[in-house]
Design a protein around this motif. Structure first.
Motif, PDB file in Angstrom:
ATOM      1  N   PHE A  57      -6.398   4.240   2.708  1.00 11.66           N
ATOM      2  CA  PHE A  57      -5.876   3.758   1.432  1.00 11.66           C
ATOM      3  C   PHE A  57      -6.570   2.474   1.007  1.00 11.66           C
ATOM      4  O   PHE A  57      -6.931   1.634   1.831  1.00 11.66           O
ATOM      5  N   ARG A  58      -6.679   2.302  -0.325  1.00  9.30           N
ATOM      6  CA  ARG A  58      -7.310   1.096  -0.873  1.00  9.30           C
ATOM      7  C   ARG A  58      -6.294   0.024  -1.208  1.00  9.30           C
ATOM      8  O   ARG A  58      -6.654  -1.154  -1.336  1.00  9.30           O
ATOM      9  N   ALA A  59      -5.013   0.394  -1.388  1.00  7.69           N
ATOM     10  CA  ALA A  59      -4.000  -0.590  -1.775  1.00  7.69           C
ATOM     11  C   ALA A  59      -2.610  -0.053  -1.458  1.00  7.69           C
ATOM     12  O   ALA A  59      -2.381   1.158  -1.474  1.00  7.69           O
ATOM     13  N   THR A  60      -1.702  -0.991  -1.162  1.00  6.70           N
ATOM     14  CA  THR A  60      -0.290  -0.668  -0.952  1.00  6.70           C
ATOM     15  C   THR A  60       0.534  -1.449  -1.968  1.00  6.70           C
ATOM     16  O   THR A  60       0.337  -2.652  -2.134  1.00  6.70           O
ATOM     17  N   ILE A  61       1.440  -0.771  -2.655  1.00  5.32           N
ATOM     18  CA  ILE A  61       2.249  -1.378  -3.707  1.00  5.32           C
ATOM     19  C   ILE A  61       3.712  -1.374  -3.294  1.00  5.32           C
ATOM     20  O   ILE A  61       4.270  -0.318  -2.980  1.00  5.32           O
ATOM     21  N   TYR A  73       4.305   2.675  -2.371  1.00  5.65           N
ATOM     22  CA  TYR A  73       3.304   3.734  -2.446  1.00  5.65           C
ATOM     23  C   TYR A  73       1.936   3.163  -2.124  1.00  5.65           C
ATOM     24  O   TYR A  73       1.696   1.954  -2.206  1.00  5.65           O
ATOM     25  N   ARG A  74       1.032   4.083  -1.768  1.00  9.70           N
ATOM     26  CA  ARG A  74      -0.323   3.706  -1.387  1.00  9.70           C
ATOM     27  C   ARG A  74      -1.331   4.543  -2.160  1.00  9.70           C
ATOM     28  O   ARG A  74      -1.162   5.755  -2.297  1.00  9.70           O
ATOM     29  N   TYR A  75      -2.399   3.870  -2.641  1.00  7.11           N
ATOM     30  CA  TYR A  75      -3.497   4.555  -3.307  1.00  7.11           C
ATOM     31  C   TYR A  75      -4.555   4.950  -2.278  1.00  7.11           C
ATOM     32  O   TYR A  75      -5.055   4.104  -1.528  1.00  7.11           O
ATOM     33  N   ILE A 134      -2.122   9.086  -4.988  1.00 10.90           N
ATOM     34  CA  ILE A 134      -1.150   8.248  -4.282  1.00 10.90           C
ATOM     35  C   ILE A 134      -0.226   9.050  -3.370  1.00 10.90           C
ATOM     36  O   ILE A 134       0.062  10.229  -3.596  1.00 10.90           O
ATOM     37  N   LEU A 135       0.228   8.377  -2.326  1.00  5.48           N
ATOM     38  CA  LEU A 135       1.361   8.823  -1.508  1.00  5.48           C
ATOM     39  C   LEU A 135       2.506   7.856  -1.771  1.00  5.48           C
ATOM     40  O   LEU A 135       2.319   6.636  -1.718  1.00  5.48           O
ATOM     41  N   LEU A 136       3.683   8.408  -2.073  1.00  2.00           N
ATOM     42  CA  LEU A 136       4.857   7.588  -2.364  1.00  2.00           C
ATOM     43  C   LEU A 136       5.907   7.800  -1.277  1.00  2.00           C
ATOM     44  O   LEU A 136       6.097   8.921  -0.785  1.00  2.00           O
ATOM     45  N   ARG A 137       6.614   6.726  -0.939  1.00  3.22           N
ATOM     46  CA  ARG A 137       7.634   6.791   0.114  1.00  3.22           C
ATOM     47  C   ARG A 137       8.888   6.043  -0.339  1.00  3.22           C
ATOM     48  O   ARG A 137       8.836   4.868  -0.683  1.00  3.22           O
ATOM     49  N   TYR A 138      10.004   6.752  -0.343  1.00  4.73           N
ATOM     50  CA  TYR A 138      11.294   6.184  -0.735  1.00  4.73           C
ATOM     51  C   TYR A 138      12.286   6.349   0.416  1.00  4.73           C
ATOM     52  O   TYR A 138      12.311   7.389   1.081  1.00  4.73           O
ATOM     53  N   THR A 234       6.249  11.924  -1.516  1.00  3.80           N
ATOM     54  CA  THR A 234       5.552  12.814  -2.438  1.00  3.80           C
ATOM     55  C   THR A 234       4.076  12.449  -2.523  1.00  3.80           C
ATOM     56  O   THR A 234       3.678  11.327  -2.237  1.00  3.80           O
ATOM     57  N   LEU A 235       3.291  13.431  -2.943  1.00  9.65           N
ATOM     58  CA  LEU A 235       1.872  13.245  -3.204  1.00  9.65           C
ATOM     59  C   LEU A 235       1.668  13.294  -4.714  1.00  9.65           C
ATOM     60  O   LEU A 235       2.131  14.217  -5.379  1.00  9.65           O
ATOM     61  N   GLY A 236       0.977  12.310  -5.259  1.00  6.95           N
ATOM     62  CA  GLY A 236       0.697  12.254  -6.684  1.00  6.95           C
ATOM     63  C   GLY A 236      -0.771  12.513  -6.964  1.00  6.95           C
ATOM     64  O   GLY A 236      -1.637  11.852  -6.391  1.00  6.95           O
ATOM     65  N   LEU A 237      -1.036  13.485  -7.831  1.00  7.82           N
ATOM     66  CA  LEU A 237      -2.405  13.820  -8.247  1.00  7.82           C
ATOM     67  C   LEU A 237      -2.607  13.373  -9.682  1.00  7.82           C
ATOM     68  O   LEU A 237      -1.940  13.856 -10.599  1.00  7.82           O
ATOM     69  N   VAL A 238      -3.525  12.448  -9.889  1.00  7.48           N
ATOM     70  CA  VAL A 238      -3.851  11.921 -11.218  1.00  7.48           C
ATOM     71  C   VAL A 238      -5.299  12.287 -11.507  1.00  7.48           C
ATOM     72  O   VAL A 238      -6.171  12.169 -10.636  1.00  7.48           O
TER      73      VAL A 238
END
Length: 243
Positions: A57-61, A73-75, A134-138, A234-238
């Motif tokens: 990953f390049r960044a964690t938010i 989430y992480r990019y 992105i991968l998102l985690r809640y 979840t996995l996000g596809l942009v």
């Protein structure tokens, strides 16, 4: 874990096998559409486990820090896992006709070429060079505020989120939310339960809405309701890059 494991199952074929006409009809009517199964539970678990490999990953938010809600989430870097790359490449031609049709209806430019590679190259040439996958985690109490994923001047009007955990088993709550701002009326909302391994295609920003004068722009936002228990990933596809 190897990318060979993640590639197993030819996910691109599963994307290609989706009912294109049904998905297009749902997108035109509501601005979002549920797919059939795309990933096996095993593939979902493998992708979710990548979150604990920070080098991918390049960044964690942290969403609370930025007042986006609560959760994290992480990019991904541009070195995408094979399964993520294959999903993205398979969805682009499936969604491209919808994107072009919407642009025509709204009288807007349709700058998207026939291949994802060409489109990504245009994004990079315009200064949008960062991966937006992105991968998102809640966890319990986490949520995502209503928003749009616009990362620069160049954008693709549709994106995809894929559930990696099973609702009612791994977590409760956490429905995917969308609101549509209607002309001279209050906003209309919808909620969708995202099944494990299934995808939800949704508009990045707007959808065309039929009116007496032709077509008008229907602004839309998306988010996630509060997770009541468990863990939702979840996995996000942009399909455009970030500036």
């Amino acid at each position: 874990m190897t990318d060979t494991m993640l590639r197993a199952g030819r996910v691109g074929d599963r994307v290609a096998a989706q009912d294109r006409d049904a998905l297009t009809g749902e997108l035109n009517a509501y601005g979002n559409a549920l797919t059939g199964p795309l990933l096996t539970p095993e593939q979902c678990h493998e992708i979710a486990a990548l979150y604990d490999e920070p080098d991918r990953f390049r960044a964690t938010i942290d969403m609370a820090r930025h007042r986006f809600g609560s959760g994290q989430y992480r990019y991904f870097t541009h070195q995408l896992p094979d399964v993520v790359r294959e999903l993205r490449e398979a969805f682009y031609p499936l969604l491209l006709p919808v994107a072009r049709d919407w642009a025509a209806k709204l009288g807007q430019p349709a700058p998207w070429p026939d291949t994802l590679g060409e489109w990504v190259a245009r994004c990079h040439a315009a200064g949008q060079t960062k991966s937006a996958q992105i991968l998102l985690r809640y966890g319990p109490g986490d949520w995502n505020a209503l928003h749009r994923d616009v990362f620069g001047d160049l954008l693709f009007p549709l994106q995809v989120v894929i559930g990696l955990d099973a609702p009612g088993v791994d977590f409760t709550g956490g429905e995917f939310l969308m609101t549509e701002q209607r002309p001279r009326a209050q906003s209309r909302g919808s909620s969708t339960t995202l099944l494990q391994g299934h995808g939800l295609i949704f508009t990045t920003r707007d959808r065309p809405v039929a009116s007496k004068r032709g077509w008008s722009t229907g602004p839309m936002r998306h988010g996630v309701s509060t997770v009541r228990s468990g863990r939702r990933r979840t996995l996000g596809l942009v399909f455009h890059e970030a500036a």
